[in-house]
Motif scaffolding. Structure first.
Motif, PDB file in Angstrom:
ATOM      1  N   SER A 392       0.860  -1.188   0.000  1.00  0.00           N
ATOM      2  CA  SER A 392       0.000   0.000   0.000  1.00  0.00           C
ATOM      3  C   SER A 392       0.901   1.246   0.000  1.00  0.00           C
ATOM      4  CB  SER A 392      -0.918  -0.010   1.218  1.00  0.00           C
ATOM      5  OG  SER A 392      -0.280   0.586   2.300  1.00  0.00           O
ATOM      6  N   THR A 419      -9.316  -9.772   5.614  1.00  0.00           N
ATOM      7  CA  THR A 419      -9.447  -8.318   5.402  1.00  0.00           C
ATOM      8  C   THR A 419      -8.063  -7.661   5.401  1.00  0.00           C
ATOM      9  OG1 THR A 419     -11.473  -8.440   6.641  1.00  0.00           O
ATOM     10  CG2 THR A 419     -10.531  -6.241   6.361  1.00  0.00           C
ATOM     11  N   GLY A 420      -7.851  -6.807   4.433  1.00  0.00           N
ATOM     12  CA  GLY A 420      -6.608  -6.023   4.393  1.00  0.00           C
ATOM     13  C   GLY A 420      -5.405  -6.792   3.885  1.00  0.00           C
ATOM     14  N   THR A 421      -5.617  -7.982   3.309  1.00  0.00           N
ATOM     15  CA  THR A 421      -4.459  -8.739   2.812  1.00  0.00           C
ATOM     16  C   THR A 421      -4.042  -8.271   1.415  1.00  0.00           C
ATOM     17  OG1 THR A 421      -6.048 -10.449   2.222  1.00  0.00           O
ATOM     18  CG2 THR A 421      -4.692 -10.859   4.172  1.00  0.00           C
ATOM     19  N   GLY A 422      -4.860  -7.424   0.814  1.00  0.00           N
ATOM     20  CA  GLY A 422      -4.438  -6.836  -0.467  1.00  0.00           C
ATOM     21  C   GLY A 422      -5.178  -7.355  -1.681  1.00  0.00           C
ATOM     22  N   LYS A 423      -6.419  -7.804  -1.484  1.00  0.00           N
ATOM     23  CA  LYS A 423      -7.185  -8.331  -2.626  1.00  0.00           C
ATOM     24  C   LYS A 423      -7.539  -7.194  -3.588  1.00  0.00           C
ATOM     25  CE  LYS A 423     -10.410 -10.027   0.069  1.00  0.00           C
ATOM     26  NZ  LYS A 423      -9.839  -9.565   1.353  1.00  0.00           N
ATOM     27  N   THR A 424      -8.199  -6.156  -3.032  1.00  0.00           N
ATOM     28  CA  THR A 424      -8.561  -5.029  -3.905  1.00  0.00           C
ATOM     29  C   THR A 424      -7.306  -4.358  -4.445  1.00  0.00           C
ATOM     30  OG1 THR A 424     -10.554  -4.717  -2.612  1.00  0.00           O
ATOM     31  CG2 THR A 424      -9.928  -2.900  -4.022  1.00  0.00           C
ATOM     32  N   SER A 425      -6.254  -4.364  -3.617  1.00  0.00           N
ATOM     33  CA  SER A 425      -4.998  -3.751  -4.076  1.00  0.00           C
ATOM     34  C   SER A 425      -4.460  -4.479  -5.300  1.00  0.00           C
ATOM     35  CB  SER A 425      -3.955  -3.758  -2.970  1.00  0.00           C
ATOM     36  OG  SER A 425      -4.486  -3.121  -1.854  1.00  0.00           O
ATOM     37  N   GLN A 457     -15.657  -2.397  -5.709  1.00  0.00           N
ATOM     38  CA  GLN A 457     -16.391  -2.780  -4.495  1.00  0.00           C
ATOM     39  C   GLN A 457     -17.580  -1.852  -4.245  1.00  0.00           C
ATOM     40  OE1 GLN A 457     -14.066  -2.733  -0.766  1.00  0.00           O
ATOM     41  NE2 GLN A 457     -14.059  -4.948  -0.979  1.00  0.00           N
ATOM     42  N   HIS A 569     -15.565 -12.980  -0.005  1.00  0.00           N
ATOM     43  CA  HIS A 569     -15.360 -13.757   1.221  1.00  0.00           C
ATOM     44  C   HIS A 569     -16.268 -14.985   1.265  1.00  0.00           C
ATOM     45  CE1 HIS A 569     -12.751 -10.795   3.121  1.00  0.00           C
ATOM     46  NE2 HIS A 569     -13.563  -9.862   2.675  1.00  0.00           N
TER      47      HIS A 569
HETATM   48  N1  LIG Z   1      -5.431   4.737  -0.796  1.00  0.00           N
HETATM   49  C1  LIG Z   1      -4.789   4.047   0.139  1.00  0.00           C
HETATM   50  N2  LIG Z   1      -3.794   4.619   0.815  1.00  0.00           N
HETATM   51  C2  LIG Z   1      -3.130   3.944   1.763  1.00  0.00           C
HETATM   52  N3  LIG Z   1      -3.384   2.673   2.117  1.00  0.00           N
HETATM   53  C3  LIG Z   1      -4.370   2.046   1.497  1.00  0.00           C
HETATM   54  C4  LIG Z   1      -5.128   2.695   0.462  1.00  0.00           C
HETATM   55  N4  LIG Z   1      -6.056   1.815   0.016  1.00  0.00           N
HETATM   56  C5  LIG Z   1      -5.882   0.682   0.740  1.00  0.00           C
HETATM   57  N5  LIG Z   1      -4.879   0.792   1.613  1.00  0.00           N
HETATM   58  C6  LIG Z   1      -4.395  -0.206   2.568  1.00  0.00           C
HETATM   59  O1  LIG Z   1      -3.905  -1.323   1.839  1.00  0.00           O
HETATM   60  C7  LIG Z   1      -4.213  -2.531   2.526  1.00  0.00           C
HETATM   61  C8  LIG Z   1      -4.895  -3.511   1.567  1.00  0.00           C
HETATM   62  O2  LIG Z   1      -6.133  -2.940   1.200  1.00  0.00           O
HETATM   63  P1  LIG Z   1      -7.177  -3.731   0.273  1.00  0.00           P
HETATM   64  O3  LIG Z   1      -8.243  -2.768  -0.065  1.00  0.00           O
HETATM   65  O4  LIG Z   1      -6.424  -4.362  -0.825  1.00  0.00           O
HETATM   66  O5  LIG Z   1      -7.712  -4.831   1.250  1.00  0.00           O
HETATM   67  P2  LIG Z   1      -8.659  -6.071   0.912  1.00  0.00           P
HETATM   68  O6  LIG Z   1      -7.846  -7.303   1.042  1.00  0.00           O
HETATM   69  O7  LIG Z   1      -9.346  -5.869  -0.370  1.00  0.00           O
HETATM   70  O8  LIG Z   1      -9.657  -5.964   2.139  1.00  0.00           O
HETATM   71  P3  LIG Z   1     -11.246  -6.247   2.193  1.00  0.00           P
HETATM   72  O9  LIG Z   1     -11.431  -7.695   2.271  1.00  0.00           O
HETATM   73  O10 LIG Z   1     -11.664  -5.554   3.442  1.00  0.00           O
HETATM   74  O11 LIG Z   1     -11.826  -5.615   0.964  1.00  0.00           O
HETATM   75  C9  LIG Z   1      -5.097  -2.157   3.702  1.00  0.00           C
HETATM   76  O12 LIG Z   1      -4.292  -2.211   4.862  1.00  0.00           O
HETATM   77  C10 LIG Z   1      -5.542  -0.753   3.412  1.00  0.00           C
HETATM   78  O13 LIG Z   1      -5.678  -0.020   4.588  1.00  0.00           O
END
Ligand SMILES: Nc1ncnc2c1ncn2[C@@H]1O[C@H](COP(=O)(O)OP(=O)(O)OP(=O)(O)O)[C@@H](O)[C@H]1O
Length: 597
Positions: A392, A419-425, A457, A569
């Motif tokens: 991130s 949650t927060g493992t970076g899927k959307t990332s 999302q 999920h």
């Molecule tokens: N714009 C941003 N700036 C800084 N950090 C971010 C940003 N967007 C996401 N993050 C951080 O990156 C990490 C991964 O976020 P991500 O959205 O990929 O999670 P996720 O696995 O999709 O979670 P979820 O299951 O809740 O959707 C999280 O810790 C989040 O706080």
């Protein structure tokens, strides 16, 4: 949006940098000699000059009245009255025309400047980077809307005064040229006034920039409440939001008060010079009288001459006083110029960086559905990931390390993880919104109907009719209508159509406010079915729907030939996919087969 202040950023001032920035804004306001703004500006110059000619004539009238009254000439007096009335009528018409053209210029400048900012803001993914990732600039929305409006207003109000001043100063200087002392006094007065005001404006510019930032933050808070009104109401958050909003208001008002304290000194300077100017004009007129230059004249001739000279001197001093009066406007112009140019500079940097990136990876370009892309669709692969690592933007810890993967047509992939493992990332990296730390990600197909489409999302709905939610272009054709209606029915939104009263009914509400999350997700699926991409990337796109509805929508996607890359999920999603990528946190990941090929 509140941002971290970068201490290395130069404080905005009335300096060389301001001049450079102001010149680049002028280039936008006057793009070419044949431009409409240039024509209006020239007309304004013509009108303003005519006003000055008329004013000069009006200024000479009192001395003529002295003459005819001392001669007791009734005929001349009558003609003079008629002449004076005619001049006043012409003067008022020209002055109104001057104001009218200034207003037209304001509109034309606002259009040019806003459109110029929009062209970079909406280029590629600049608006995303600026609003989500970039911490260098506060409130881009406010800079584009309010600051541009105020800058154009201020420039247009001072345009005619500034425009005409070289002419009036030259002319009235020439008229006063018979006395060197007189000219020396007047010019000395102007130079002193300019220096003092420049010193007084200094701190105002940076404080004005700060005030505009806080103004933006305050407005952003209200927008946040507006967007989240329902959630806030569920939490009964009125009291706490009231406190927080008031806190922002206090910060804004205290900066405004400090700004006013600083402006007070500027006002004192400006007003002192105004009144000093009027006294200076009498002193200047008195010099030749006391020096005995007019001793040989009769009282009638002397009053006529004094009246004429007084008008010329007073007017020259008045020209300078008006320029000094512009100090307050100039400080505003400087503040807004800095804010708008800062935004342009940051946007240009982002756009350039993205452009370089897109040259390296042309298919990641953000131009949906262009012909070029429709023709250049390669084989059956959407993404090739090679040793991809990403994190991130604010963290140093990798979300995923060395991910190697190929996403091909016909192999539906599910991405899971805590949650927060970076899927959307991962999707952000695939979409080119975030840059990988190492390794590479290649998008081997195009973005759009024949390539890849992302369903984020949070359902994305725009303003406009129901048709415009499903397809971008407004053109209406019957085959199209049939398709849209068919897909609305398929996603279970026929009732929405009846409720709204048609595909093209204008709605005066915000779609996000009136549709339920489930309805929004269904509407996004209708758009997906309409566009029919080869690959659909779904980020918890069915989280607000029942498992049964989810099953139907997935089946429909597959029926339409889409390859799915889903994030979610729910365990019920597994049956719709062939492989599963599990993100385990700390950079770890594992890929498993869900179905045998
Ligand atoms: N714009 C941003 N700036 C800084 N950090 C971010 C940003 N967007 C996401 N993050 C951080 O990156 C990490 C991964 O976020 P991500 O959205 O990929 O999670 P996720 O696995 O999709 O979670 P979820 O299951 O809740 O959707 C999280 O810790 C989040 O706080």
């Amino acid at each position: 949006m509140p941002h971290v202040k970068n201490s290395s950023v130069k404080r905005p001032k009335l300096d060389w940098r301001f001049l450079q920035r102001f010149c680049s804004i002028l280039k936008i306001l006057f793009p070419s000699w044949s431009n409409q703004s240039v024509r209006m500006f020239m007309t304004l110059l013509g009108v303003a000059l005519s006003v000055q000619l008329v004013i000069y004539q009006v200024g000479l009238i009192p001395s003529q009245f002295y003459e005819v009254l001392s001669e007791k000439n009734y005929g001349k007096f009558k003609n003079l009255v008629l002449f004076a009335v005619m001049l006043i009528l012409i003067n008022s018409t020209l002055k109104s025309l001057d104001q009218y053209i200034s207003s037209l210029l304001y509109v034309s400048w606002r259009k040019s400047l806003t459109e110029e900012l929009h062209s970079t803001y909406f280029k590629g993914r600049v608006y995303y980077t600026l609003n989500v990732l970039c911490k260098d600039i506060d409130n881009p929305d406010q800079r584009i809307s309010q600051d541009v409006e105020r800058l154009c207003k201020q420039i247009s109000t001072m345009a005619s005064r500034l425009l005409i001043s070289p002419f009036t100063v030259t002319y009235y200087t020439y008229q006063c040229f018979n006395s060197f002392v007189l000219l020396f006094c007047i010019f000395g007065y102007f130079v002193a006034g300019t220096i003092i005001n420049k010193i007084l404006i200094g701190p105002i510019v940076s404080m004005l920039v700060e005030q505009e930032k806080l103004e933006g933050d305050f407005r952003f808070k209200h927008m946040q409440i507006r967007v989240n009104a329902e959630s806030a109401a569920f939490y009964r958050a009125g009291k706490v939001e009231h406190m927080r909003t008031d806190r922002r208001l206090q910060m804004l008002l205290s900066t405004q008060r400090s700004l006013m304290n600083k402006e007070l000194w500027l006002y004192i300077g400006v007003n002192t010079f105004d009144y000093l100017g009027s006294i200076l004009s009498y002193i200047v007129i008195a010099i030749p009288i006391f020096a005995g230059d007019y001793d040989g004249l009769t009282p009638g001739e002397l009053s006529a001459l004094v009246s004429k000279n007084a008008f010329v001197c007073i007017y020259l001093i008045n020209c300078f006083t008006q320029l000094i009066d512009l100090s307050t406007t100039v400080s505003d112009v400087a503040g807004y110029t800095h804010r708008i140019e800062e935004l342009r500079e940051v946007m240009a940097d982002i756009a350039k960086k993205q452009c370089d990136q897109d040259q390296y990876d042309p298919l990641s370009k953000d131009e949906p559905y262009s012909d070029r892309e429709l023709q250049s669709v390669p084989g059956d692969t959407a993404f090739v990931l090679d040793c991809l690592s990403y994190k991130s933007p604010v963290s140093v810890e990798l979300l995923v390390k060395d991910l190697t993967l190929k996403i091909s047509q016909g192999t539906h992939m599910l991405v899971v993880g805590n949650t927060g493992t970076g899927k959307t990332s991962l999707l952000r990296v695939l979409n080119g919104l975030w840059e990988p730390c190492s390794g590479s990600v290649e998008m081997t197909t195009c973005f759009g109907p024949r390539g890849v489409l992302f369903l984020p999302q949070r359902a994305y709905l725009t303003d406009g009719t129901l048709r415009e939610q499903v397809r971008e272009e407004k053109t209406i054709c019957s085959i199209d209508d049939e398709r849209i209606l068919k897909y609305l029915e398929l996603v279970g939104l026929s009732n929405l159509l009846t409720r709204i009263g048609g595909l093209d009914t204008k709605v005066d509400w915000n779609w996000d406010d009136v549709l339920s999350p489930g309805e929004m997700q269904r509407l996004c699926f209708a758009r997906l079915f309409y566009l029919q991409p080869k690959f659909a990337v779904l980020d918890e796109a069915t989280s607000a729907l029942t498992e049964e509805a989810e099953g139907q929508l997935y089946k429909a996607c597959k029926h339409l030939g889409m390859t799915l890359i889903s994030l979610g999920h729910r365990s019920t999603l597994e049956k719709h996919h062939d492989i599963m990528l599990r993100l385990c946190g700390g950079g770890q990941w594992e890929l498993t087969k869900l179905k045998e090929a």
